[in-house]
Motif scaffolding. Structure first.
Motif, mmCIF file in Angstrom:
data_model
loop_
_atom_site.group_PDB
_atom_site.id
_atom_site.type_symbol
_atom_site.label_atom_id
_atom_site.label_comp_id
_atom_site.label_asym_id
_atom_site.label_seq_id
_atom_site.Cartn_x
_atom_site.Cartn_y
_atom_site.Cartn_z
ATOM 1 N N ALA A 142 0.820 -1.215 0.000
ATOM 2 C CA ALA A 142 0.000 0.000 0.000
ATOM 3 C C ALA A 142 0.855 1.266 0.000
ATOM 4 C CB ALA A 142 -0.927 -0.001 1.213
ATOM 5 N N GLY A 143 2.184 1.109 0.183
ATOM 6 C CA GLY A 143 3.070 2.271 0.160
ATOM 7 C C GLY A 143 3.049 3.089 1.429
ATOM 8 N N ARG A 144 2.579 2.485 2.523
ATOM 9 C CA ARG A 144 2.510 3.214 3.802
ATOM 10 C C ARG A 144 3.806 2.983 4.579
ATOM 11 N NH1 ARG A 144 -3.236 1.877 3.150
ATOM 12 N NH2 ARG A 144 -2.967 -0.169 4.126
ATOM 13 N N ALA A 145 4.863 3.668 4.156
ATOM 14 C CA ALA A 145 6.203 3.440 4.698
ATOM 15 C C ALA A 145 6.319 3.698 6.207
ATOM 16 C CB ALA A 145 7.230 4.280 3.930
ATOM 17 N N PRO A 146 5.742 4.780 6.741
ATOM 18 C CA PRO A 146 5.897 5.013 8.189
ATOM 19 C C PRO A 146 5.326 3.869 9.038
ATOM 20 C CG PRO A 146 5.177 7.017 7.096
ATOM 21 C CD PRO A 146 5.071 5.920 6.076
ATOM 22 N N GLN A 175 -5.021 -2.150 -5.991
ATOM 23 C CA GLN A 175 -4.563 -0.780 -5.750
ATOM 24 C C GLN A 175 -3.067 -0.650 -6.027
ATOM 25 O OE1 GLN A 175 -5.825 -0.169 -1.701
ATOM 26 N NE2 GLN A 175 -7.942 0.330 -2.271
ATOM 27 N N ALA A 176 -2.306 -1.664 -5.636
ATOM 28 C CA ALA A 176 -0.858 -1.656 -5.895
ATOM 29 C C ALA A 176 -0.572 -1.704 -7.389
ATOM 30 C CB ALA A 176 -0.201 -2.837 -5.192
ATOM 31 N N ALA A 177 -1.376 -2.463 -8.121
ATOM 32 C CA ALA A 177 -1.188 -2.585 -9.571
ATOM 33 C C ALA A 177 -1.401 -1.237 -10.267
ATOM 34 C CB ALA A 177 -2.145 -3.631 -10.134
ATOM 35 N N ARG A 178 -2.320 -0.454 -9.765
ATOM 36 C CA ARG A 178 -2.580 0.858 -10.372
ATOM 37 C C ARG A 178 -1.472 1.857 -10.032
ATOM 38 N NH1 ARG A 178 -8.067 -0.476 -9.106
ATOM 39 N NH2 ARG A 178 -7.918 0.510 -7.054
ATOM 40 N N ARG A 179 -0.850 1.680 -8.862
ATOM 41 C CA ARG A 179 0.099 2.683 -8.371
ATOM 42 C C ARG A 179 1.550 2.396 -8.749
ATOM 43 N NH1 ARG A 179 3.125 3.232 -3.892
ATOM 44 N NH2 ARG A 179 2.408 1.248 -3.043
ATOM 45 N N LEU A 180 1.958 1.148 -8.709
ATOM 46 C CA LEU A 180 3.370 0.803 -8.877
ATOM 47 C C LEU A 180 3.752 0.604 -10.341
ATOM 48 C CD1 LEU A 180 3.652 -1.716 -5.902
ATOM 49 C CD2 LEU A 180 4.597 0.606 -5.985
ATOM 50 N N LYS A 181 4.962 1.022 -10.680
ATOM 51 C CA LYS A 181 5.470 0.878 -12.037
ATOM 52 C C LYS A 181 6.309 -0.393 -12.155
ATOM 53 C CE LYS A 181 5.662 5.892 -12.642
ATOM 54 N NZ LYS A 181 6.558 7.073 -12.820
ATOM 55 N N PRO A 182 6.426 -0.954 -13.362
ATOM 56 C CA PRO A 182 7.213 -2.185 -13.531
ATOM 57 C C PRO A 182 8.639 -2.075 -13.007
ATOM 58 C CG PRO A 182 5.917 -1.774 -15.499
ATOM 59 C CD PRO A 182 5.745 -0.570 -14.615
ATOM 60 N N GLN A 183 9.296 -0.910 -13.224
ATOM 61 C CA GLN A 183 10.675 -0.772 -12.753
ATOM 62 C C GLN A 183 10.755 -0.816 -11.226
ATOM 63 O OE1 GLN A 183 9.067 1.356 -14.776
ATOM 64 N NE2 GLN A 183 9.634 3.501 -14.414
ATOM 65 N N GLN A 184 9.719 -0.275 -10.541
ATOM 66 C CA GLN A 184 9.671 -0.375 -9.085
ATOM 67 C C GLN A 184 9.554 -1.832 -8.644
ATOM 68 O OE1 GLN A 184 6.505 2.790 -8.626
ATOM 69 N NE2 GLN A 184 7.366 2.845 -6.554
ATOM 70 N N LEU A 185 8.713 -2.561 -9.343
ATOM 71 C CA LEU A 185 8.480 -3.958 -8.990
ATOM 72 C C LEU A 185 9.732 -4.805 -9.217
ATOM 73 C CD1 LEU A 185 4.896 -4.288 -10.503
ATOM 74 C CD2 LEU A 185 5.480 -4.311 -8.069
ATOM 75 N N HIS A 186 10.430 -4.555 -10.324
ATOM 76 C CA HIS A 186 11.686 -5.287 -10.581
ATOM 77 C C HIS A 186 12.706 -4.996 -9.484
ATOM 78 C CE1 HIS A 186 10.956 -7.218 -14.417
ATOM 79 N NE2 HIS A 186 10.458 -6.105 -14.919
ATOM 80 N N ALA A 187 12.810 -3.700 -9.101
ATOM 81 C CA ALA A 187 13.756 -3.321 -8.043
ATOM 82 C C ALA A 187 13.347 -3.949 -6.710
ATOM 83 C CB ALA A 187 13.813 -1.797 -7.916
ATOM 84 N N ASP A 219 14.446 -0.448 3.340
ATOM 85 C CA ASP A 219 14.701 0.100 1.996
ATOM 86 C C ASP A 219 13.535 -0.211 1.062
ATOM 87 O OD1 ASP A 219 17.140 1.034 2.828
ATOM 88 O OD2 ASP A 219 18.319 -0.549 1.867
ATOM 89 N N LEU A 220 13.000 -1.416 1.196
ATOM 90 C CA LEU A 220 11.883 -1.857 0.369
ATOM 91 C C LEU A 220 10.640 -1.007 0.629
ATOM 92 C CD1 LEU A 220 11.249 -4.068 -1.710
ATOM 93 C CD2 LEU A 220 10.556 -5.551 0.169
ATOM 94 N N SER A 221 10.416 -0.672 1.912
ATOM 95 C CA SER A 221 9.235 0.149 2.241
ATOM 96 C C SER A 221 9.335 1.530 1.608
ATOM 97 C CB SER A 221 9.073 0.269 3.768
ATOM 98 O OG SER A 221 10.099 1.079 4.328
ATOM 99 N N VAL A 222 10.550 2.080 1.559
ATOM 100 C CA VAL A 222 10.755 3.400 0.938
ATOM 101 C C VAL A 222 10.545 3.300 -0.577
ATOM 102 C CG1 VAL A 222 12.445 5.219 0.460
ATOM 103 C CG2 VAL A 222 12.323 4.190 2.754
ATOM 104 N N LEU A 223 11.087 2.256 -1.186
ATOM 105 C CA LEU A 223 10.947 2.059 -2.624
ATOM 106 C C LEU A 223 9.485 1.948 -3.031
ATOM 107 C CD1 LEU A 223 12.095 1.286 -5.469
ATOM 108 C CD2 LEU A 223 12.068 -1.087 -4.669
ATOM 109 N N LEU A 224 8.716 1.139 -2.284
ATOM 110 C CA LEU A 224 7.311 0.899 -2.663
ATOM 111 C C LEU A 224 6.399 2.058 -2.294
ATOM 112 C CD1 LEU A 224 6.998 -2.898 -1.718
ATOM 113 C CD2 LEU A 224 7.186 -1.892 -4.004
ATOM 114 N N ALA A 225 6.923 3.024 -1.515
ATOM 115 C CA ALA A 225 6.122 4.205 -1.153
ATOM 116 C C ALA A 225 6.261 5.331 -2.172
ATOM 117 C CB ALA A 225 6.526 4.692 0.228
ATOM 118 N N GLN A 226 7.207 5.199 -3.106
ATOM 119 C CA GLN A 226 7.406 6.251 -4.102
ATOM 120 C C GLN A 226 6.153 6.423 -4.951
ATOM 121 O OE1 GLN A 226 10.935 5.166 -6.283
ATOM 122 N NE2 GLN A 226 12.247 5.308 -4.477
#
Length: 335
Positions: free
Chosen positions: A221-225, A288-300, A326-333
């Motif tokens: 969900a990108g909720r890093a905190p 919701q994640a599919a709509r928000r996240l880009k393929p390059q984010q998912l690969h990383a 680090d992963l939580s920060v990446l997926l929160a972008q």
């Protein structure tokens, strides 16, 4: 020769082979098979252990030197080599030499994800089939998971009602490592009494304020905190991150499958249902994640999951929780 995990202990009682290959995508079952082999090797006097991780940085000449070296004080050794890609790669020539004339003072344990099909046609693997033992570990099918869970509980002396078993099976979603941890908790909390739905609910509330499944949800969900708080609690409580990593890896790969290739125009809801995601809450998080996240984010993110795995197994200097942050920060972008 090949054997299945259920027959491994009986085979080990007959004596040690010079080389073992344990392969599969179920961390718990792979780990338990490896532990059986390690235990049998230690009992036979193979006390020293060397470990290698066959990534792109591994110098196979170093591995070859270890096979050629005389062990200190003539002690028997175990050499373990992890194959994260399911391929031996540059190590084929080394293993061919070892298998042609296996050292008497070394037991080799190869630990792999599901073995690449091309590897089974290569010379080293055919030599292993004749000189050693391959233990392929297959996933437990979803429809067989409740029976596996019940059998596992029975071995630990736990008695679950039908409702409790169904509740636990639904909550664990086929994650064997998480199932093992949950049964360990229940064993401590129930002290031999029959476990019903109320006990399951109470055990879940008592065992932890947070759990790995909630962390996966927060990461996607990108909720890093909030994810960071959960990571801190799980780290303090001594949780094994490999259980949640199995779920996270599966979900990230599902998202990648949807966002790339021929599926990129598919309807997310229909796609996830076709892939066996039936729980409304989980389906909603993935959509919701599919709509928000880009393929390059998912690969990383998948690469970072690999680092979490390596760190949890002792192959990184930093802890697995560091890479999860680090992963939580990446997926929160782009949130």
């Amino acid at each position: 020769m090949k054997t299945n995990p259920g027959q491994l202990s009986q085979l080990l009682r007959k004596g040690l082979a010079p080389v073992y290959l344990v392969s599969g995508d179920e961390p718990l079952l792979v780990q338990e098979c490896c532990d059986q082999i390690r235990s049998a090797a230690r009992e036979a006097g193979f006390e020293d252990r060397l470990t290698f991780h066959a990534d792109q940085q591994l110098d196979w000449n170093t591995v070859a030197d270890e096979f050629s070296a005389m062990s200190l004080f003539a002690e028997r050794r175990r050499i373990e080599i992890r194959l994260p890609t399911g391929k031996l790669g540059d190590g084929r020539a080394v293993m061919e030499r070892v298998l042609a004339q296996p050292p008497e003072d070394i037991v080799v344990l190869l630990i792999s994800t599901r073995l690449d099909a091309a590897e089974t046609r290569r010379k080293w693997y055919k030599e292993l089939q004749s000189k050693g033992v391959h233990v392929p570990v297959w996933p437990v099918d979803a429809d067989k998971f409740p029976a596996w869970l019940q059998q596992r509980a029975g071995k630990q002396g736990l008695s679950l009602t039908r409702g409790a078993l169904a509740m636990l099976a639904e909550r664990l979603e086929g994650n064997l490592l998480a199932a093992s941890q949950e049964l360990d908790r229940l064993s401590l909390l129930t002290n031999g009494s029959t476990i019903d739905e109320e006990v399951i609910e109470q055990a879940v509330q008592d065992s932890s304020r947070f759990n790995g499944f909630e962390l996966v949800t927060e990461l996607l969900a990108g909720r890093a905190p909030h994810a960071g708080k959960i990571i801190g609690v799980l780290q303090q409580e001594g949780e094994n991150p490999l259980g949640l990593l199995t779920v996270l890896n599966r979900d990230l790969n599902l998202l990648l499958e949807l966002k790339t290739g021929e599926n990129r125009t598919a309807n997310p809801s229909a796609f996830f249902k076709k892939r066996g995601v039936f729980q409304p809450q989980r389906a909603r998080v993935l959509e919701q994640a599919a709509r928000r996240l880009k393929p390059q984010q998912l690969h990383a993110a998948v690469k970072l999951c690999s680092q979490v795995d390596r760190a949890a197994k002792g192959f990184e200097e930093l802890s697995p929780w560091h890479y999860l942050r680090d992963l939580s920060v990446l997926l929160a972008q782009n949130h």
